[in-house]
Design a protein around this motif. Structure first.
Motif, short mmCIF file in Angstrom:
data_model
loop_
_atom_site.label_atom_id
_atom_site.label_comp_id
_atom_site.label_asym_id
_atom_site.label_seq_id
_atom_site.Cartn_x
_atom_site.Cartn_y
_atom_site.Cartn_z
N UNK A 1 -16.48 4.74 -4.88
CA UNK A 1 -15.51 4.27 -3.91
C UNK A 1 -16.04 4.59 -2.51
N UNK A 2 -16.03 3.63 -1.60
CA UNK A 2 -16.55 3.89 -0.25
C UNK A 2 -15.76 4.99 0.46
N UNK A 3 -16.41 5.67 1.41
CA UNK A 3 -15.72 6.73 2.16
C UNK A 3 -14.71 6.16 3.14
N UNK A 4 -13.86 7.02 3.66
CA UNK A 4 -12.88 6.58 4.65
C UNK A 4 -12.22 7.79 5.29
N UNK A 5 -11.52 7.55 6.40
CA UNK A 5 -10.80 8.63 7.07
C UNK A 5 -9.48 8.10 7.61
N UNK A 6 -8.67 8.99 8.16
CA UNK A 6 -7.31 8.63 8.56
C UNK A 6 -7.26 7.67 9.75
N UNK A 7 -8.37 7.49 10.45
CA UNK A 7 -8.39 6.53 11.56
C UNK A 7 -8.67 5.10 11.08
N UNK A 8 -9.00 4.95 9.81
CA UNK A 8 -9.46 3.65 9.32
C UNK A 8 -8.35 2.79 8.73
N UNK A 9 -8.47 1.48 8.96
CA UNK A 9 -7.65 0.48 8.27
C UNK A 9 -8.63 -0.34 7.43
N UNK A 10 -8.34 -0.46 6.15
CA UNK A 10 -9.29 -1.06 5.21
C UNK A 10 -8.64 -2.18 4.42
N UNK A 11 -9.33 -3.31 4.35
CA UNK A 11 -8.90 -4.42 3.52
C UNK A 11 -9.54 -4.31 2.15
N UNK A 12 -8.75 -4.42 1.10
CA UNK A 12 -9.25 -4.42 -0.28
C UNK A 12 -9.34 -5.87 -0.72
N UNK A 13 -10.54 -6.35 -0.95
CA UNK A 13 -10.79 -7.75 -1.28
C UNK A 13 -11.43 -7.79 -2.66
N UNK A 99 -6.96 8.50 -4.31
CA UNK A 99 -8.24 9.11 -3.94
C UNK A 99 -8.55 9.01 -2.45
N UNK A 100 -7.90 8.09 -1.75
CA UNK A 100 -8.11 7.94 -0.30
C UNK A 100 -6.74 7.86 0.38
N UNK A 101 -5.90 8.90 0.24
CA UNK A 101 -4.52 8.83 0.74
C UNK A 101 -4.44 8.69 2.26
N UNK A 102 -5.51 9.02 2.96
CA UNK A 102 -5.49 8.96 4.42
C UNK A 102 -5.69 7.54 4.96
N UNK A 103 -6.18 6.64 4.13
CA UNK A 103 -6.46 5.28 4.58
C UNK A 103 -5.20 4.44 4.71
N UNK A 104 -5.20 3.54 5.68
CA UNK A 104 -4.20 2.47 5.73
C UNK A 104 -4.87 1.26 5.09
N UNK A 105 -4.32 0.80 3.97
CA UNK A 105 -4.96 -0.28 3.22
C UNK A 105 -4.10 -1.53 3.19
N UNK A 106 -4.78 -2.66 3.05
CA UNK A 106 -4.15 -3.98 2.93
C UNK A 106 -4.86 -4.71 1.81
N UNK A 107 -4.11 -5.36 0.93
CA UNK A 107 -4.72 -6.21 -0.09
C UNK A 107 -4.99 -7.57 0.55
N UNK A 108 -6.21 -8.07 0.39
CA UNK A 108 -6.62 -9.35 0.98
C UNK A 108 -6.91 -10.33 -0.14
N UNK A 109 -6.35 -11.54 -0.03
CA UNK A 109 -6.65 -12.57 -1.03
C UNK A 109 -6.56 -13.95 -0.41
N UNK A 110 -7.23 -14.89 -1.06
CA UNK A 110 -7.16 -16.28 -0.64
C UNK A 110 -5.86 -16.92 -1.11
N UNK A 111 -5.47 -18.00 -0.45
CA UNK A 111 -4.23 -18.69 -0.81
C UNK A 111 -4.26 -19.21 -2.24
#
Length: 197
Positions: A1-13, A99-111
């Motif tokens: 799983x890629x690293x991340x920190x609390x400043x990051x916003x990450x799209x899950x694609x 595993x990455x509770x500090x991240x702000x995540x968004x699920x990304x998908x196509x229409x």
């Protein structure tokens, strides 16, 4: 799983990426720009339960192709679902949150995926666990916006003009992003690959 920190916003694609193509990259780039994401993770799945595994290329091959397609500047390609033996998206999102509770995540998908989202295992759990960004795809606009997901969560839709707030919203929350579209599809590419010359 890629690293991340609390400043990051990450799209899950997530997807089979069988094979990855410019349409996938356009979806990722659109989400990065319009949502103001720090990174986007291309999550190459071992296999989509709703698709034929007989035509699925090996995982390592699909990861390599996705890495060649994704921009290394702000995109990570990973196949951590295989390591954790995760089969469904709902469980994968829960794993990322654990595993990455500090991240702000968004699920990304196509229409095109949104149009059939209601067929996914525990789709309402996904919708109520993570904000969702839907990027328009050719021929899928009407089906997506008329889908059971869109009707069920109409109250939680954020106008695309305010899409940059999505990573900071509690689920359920979603937005539909219109813009440039690429008609390339993995299904068509696979068909062209087996056609005689």
């Amino acid at each position: 799983m890629p690293p991340g920190n609390r400043q990051m916003t990450v799209g899950l694609f997530g997807g089979s990426f069988n094979p990855p193509h410019p349409g996938h990259r356009l979806v990722a780039e659109t989400a990065l720009k319009r949502l103001g994401l720090s990174r986007i993770w291309w999550i190459v799945t071992p296999g989509n339960p709703l698709k034929d595994h007989g035509i699925l290329r090996p995982l390592g091959e699909r990861v390599a192709m996705a890495r060649a397609m994704a921009s290394p500047a702000r995109m990570d390609v990973t196949a951590f679902e295989a390591r954790y033996k995760v089969r469904f998206t709902a469980d994968m999102v829960a794993l990322v949150r654990a595993r990455r509770p500090e991240l702000r995540i968004v699920w990304v998908m196509g229409a095109d995926s949104m149009a059939t989202f209601h067929r996914w295992q525990e789709w309402q759990r996904i919708a109520e666990m993570v904000p969702i960004a839907v990027v328009d795809r050719p021929g899928a606009t009407f089906a997506a916006l008329a889908s059971p997901f869109a009707r069920r969560y109409d109250f939680a839709r954020i106008p695309q003009e305010r899409a940059s707030i999505l990573p900071y919203r509690q689920a359920p929350a979603w937005t539909f992003l219109f813009g440039p579209r690429d008609a390339t599809s993995s299904t068509r590419l696979r068909g062209e690959a087996v056609m005689p010359s």
